[in-house]
Design a protein around this motif. Structure first.
Motif, mmCIF file in Angstrom:
data_model
loop_
_atom_site.group_PDB
_atom_site.id
_atom_site.type_symbol
_atom_site.label_atom_id
_atom_site.label_comp_id
_atom_site.label_asym_id
_atom_site.label_seq_id
_atom_site.Cartn_x
_atom_site.Cartn_y
_atom_site.Cartn_z
ATOM 1 N N ASP A 343 0.871 -1.109 0.242
ATOM 2 C CA ASP A 343 -0.302 0.033 0.347
ATOM 3 C C ASP A 343 0.737 0.974 0.226
ATOM 4 O O ASP A 343 0.461 2.591 -0.882
ATOM 5 N N MET A 344 2.068 1.065 0.655
ATOM 6 C CA MET A 344 3.028 2.432 0.782
ATOM 7 C C MET A 344 3.797 2.569 -0.652
ATOM 8 O O MET A 344 3.501 3.701 -0.998
ATOM 9 N N CYS A 345 3.800 1.555 -1.727
ATOM 10 C CA CYS A 345 4.163 1.306 -2.823
ATOM 11 C C CYS A 345 3.074 1.553 -3.700
ATOM 12 O O CYS A 345 3.615 2.651 -4.549
ATOM 13 N N ASN A 346 2.437 2.112 -3.284
ATOM 14 C CA ASN A 346 0.991 2.198 -4.510
ATOM 15 C C ASN A 346 -0.150 3.432 -3.763
ATOM 16 O O ASN A 346 -0.893 3.819 -5.291
ATOM 17 N N THR A 347 0.243 4.353 -3.350
ATOM 18 C CA THR A 347 -0.007 5.305 -2.722
ATOM 19 C C THR A 347 -0.035 6.780 -3.404
ATOM 20 O O THR A 347 1.178 6.759 -4.444
ATOM 21 N N ASN A 348 -0.013 8.218 -3.132
ATOM 22 C CA ASN A 348 0.652 8.771 -3.780
ATOM 23 C C ASN A 348 1.800 9.514 -3.798
ATOM 24 O O ASN A 348 2.303 9.487 -2.892
ATOM 25 N N LYS A 349 2.862 10.278 -4.384
ATOM 26 C CA LYS A 349 3.696 10.707 -3.886
ATOM 27 C C LYS A 349 4.348 11.659 -2.698
ATOM 28 O O LYS A 349 4.813 11.606 -2.083
ATOM 29 N N GLU A 350 3.156 12.215 -2.219
ATOM 30 C CA GLU A 350 2.927 13.397 -1.011
ATOM 31 C C GLU A 350 3.012 12.089 -0.347
ATOM 32 O O GLU A 350 3.269 11.943 1.181
ATOM 33 N N LYS A 351 2.052 11.053 0.020
ATOM 34 C CA LYS A 351 1.712 10.033 1.136
ATOM 35 C C LYS A 351 2.802 9.341 1.336
ATOM 36 O O LYS A 351 3.271 9.207 2.559
ATOM 37 N N MET A 352 3.734 9.055 0.120
ATOM 38 C CA MET A 352 5.223 8.087 0.388
ATOM 39 C C MET A 352 5.894 8.915 0.904
ATOM 40 O O MET A 352 6.517 8.115 1.391
ATOM 41 N N VAL A 353 6.479 10.575 0.432
ATOM 42 C CA VAL A 353 7.479 11.201 1.668
ATOM 43 C C VAL A 353 6.798 10.603 3.006
ATOM 44 O O VAL A 353 8.218 10.750 3.755
ATOM 45 N N LEU A 354 5.944 10.996 3.693
ATOM 46 C CA LEU A 354 5.548 11.434 4.648
ATOM 47 C C LEU A 354 5.534 9.734 5.175
ATOM 48 O O LEU A 354 6.305 9.414 6.334
ATOM 49 N N LEU A 355 5.287 8.925 4.696
ATOM 50 C CA LEU A 355 5.306 7.214 5.156
ATOM 51 C C LEU A 355 6.774 6.993 5.440
ATOM 52 O O LEU A 355 7.069 5.810 5.998
ATOM 53 N N SER A 356 7.290 7.147 3.979
ATOM 54 C CA SER A 356 9.635 6.447 4.473
ATOM 55 C C SER A 356 9.747 7.703 5.423
ATOM 56 O O SER A 356 11.053 7.129 4.913
#
Length: 356
Positions: A343-356
């Motif tokens: 799910d982390m890999c397939n969310t939008n870029k903004e969320k990817m930054v927050l989650l990683s």
């Protein structure tokens, strides 16, 4: 990045109930949680992987307990089969699953397997390409000419008709030639890091994309799935230790992998001269390298780093081999973390930054 589950490591030598419990329950999990597919192999005459002698039979069972996930052979060893039987069996699976079949074809590896074949081991690649074309024609409803043991020719069509008009075709690839040939026919790719590093496989993926374009296909339409040993958890060090013994035991069952490990470590000695202590030392050394650059064994954070490297290599899907670890409870618990990673890999870029 798509995610699928891959199976290979089941021990078929044991007499026990519920041998397929991990396969069935994890496939149900994949079906409910947005995974792309489940892959089951074709494996003969060896206890390791011995749960999977016929992926079409396995997929019939999986068709009954899943609704959405694609059911893929990973693989059909084409030279061991009559193409008409392949088309017939998998058409049944396609009907039972309401059109969820895909097949990865392989040419075969060990000579022993070819006691099941009328074709020679030496000509297995030519037999594979010819057989794939025949299966595809039969799948699409064409009449093809086949010969009996005396050489007499018959024209046949296979039944039942499948749900899918076109067969979703994958090729198991390790060599440059196979990557190029797969692109030539517009097939998808199933590959792995068993024989080399990601840096060594990436140029082969480029050859595949170039071959697709050269032969009139959209180079981005072809999918590349990378089979990777997977065990994800909360804490890297904890997962590393939990996975150590199962993974090393897994490697012990593959003499050819141990040979590769020895050569990569600069050891040019026949493994039959190794003591048990020598092999254990080699495995301890190899495990450290494998988990850093060739597996998804670790935390979501460390595995995300591997996912990013796979993206850079133009991989479209991670085929997560999960059953190298025989601990049912541990593997099922790890799937929740794997879902989070997906799910982390397939969310939008903004969320990817927050989650990683």
């Amino acid at each position: 990045m798509e995610f699928s589950l891959f199976y290979f490591s089941g021990d078929g030598s044991k007499t026990q109930a519920n041998k397929y419990n991990l396969l069935i329950e994890s496939a149900k999990f994949a079906d409910k949680n947005g995974f792309s597919a489940v892959w089951t192999p074709e494996r003969h005459f060896h206890s390791f992987g011995g749960l999977y002698p016929n992926p079409s039979l396995i997929s019939v069972g999986l068709a009954m307990v899943t609704e959405r996930v694609q059911l893929r052979a990973g693989s059909v060893v084409m030279p061991l089969h009559n193409p008409a039987r392949v088309a017939e069996e998998w058409s049944v699976v396609d009907n039972l699953s309401n059109g969820r079949v895909a097949l990865a074809f392989a040419s075969g590896w060990t000579v022993d397997d070819f006691v099941l074949s009328t074709e020679s081991h030496a000509n297995r690649r030519e037999t594979m390409w010819r057989g794939i074309q025949t299966v595809q024609k039969l799948w699409e409803g064409e009449q093809v000419e086949l010969k009996d043991a005396t050489g007499k020719a018959f024209k046949v069509k296979t039944f039942p008709r499948p749900i899918q008009c076109k067969l979703s075709t994958w090729i198991v690839c390790q060599s440059n030639t196979t990557f190029i040939e797969a692109g030539k026919m517009g097939a998808n790719i199933l590959t792995s890091l068993l024989g080399g590093t990601l840096e060594e496989v990436a140029p082969q993926i480029s050859l595949y994309r170039e071959s697709l374009a050269k032969h009139g296909y959209n180079p981005k339409a072809g999918k590349v799935a990378m089979m990777i040993h997977t065990f994800v958890g909360e804490d890297f060090n904890t997962v590393k230790e939990q996975g150590r013994e199962p993974f090393c035991n897994y490697l012990k069952t593959h003499v050819e992998l141990l040979d590769t490990l020895a050569k990569n470590s600069g050891i040019n000695v026949s493994l039959d001269k190794f003591t048990e202590a020598d092999i254990n030392s080699l495995l301890r050394f190899a495990y450290e390298g494998w988990i850093k650059g060739r597996t998804l064994i670790g935390s979501k954070t460390t595995c995300m780093q591997m996912i990013e490297r796979l993206k850079q290599a133009d991989v479209d899907e991670v085929a997560c081999l999960i059953d190298f670890n025989p601990n049912f409870d541990a593997v099922m618990a790890s799937l929740s973390y794997l879902k989070d990673l997906k799910d982390m890999c397939n969310t939008n870029k903004e969320k990817m930054v927050l989650l990683s």
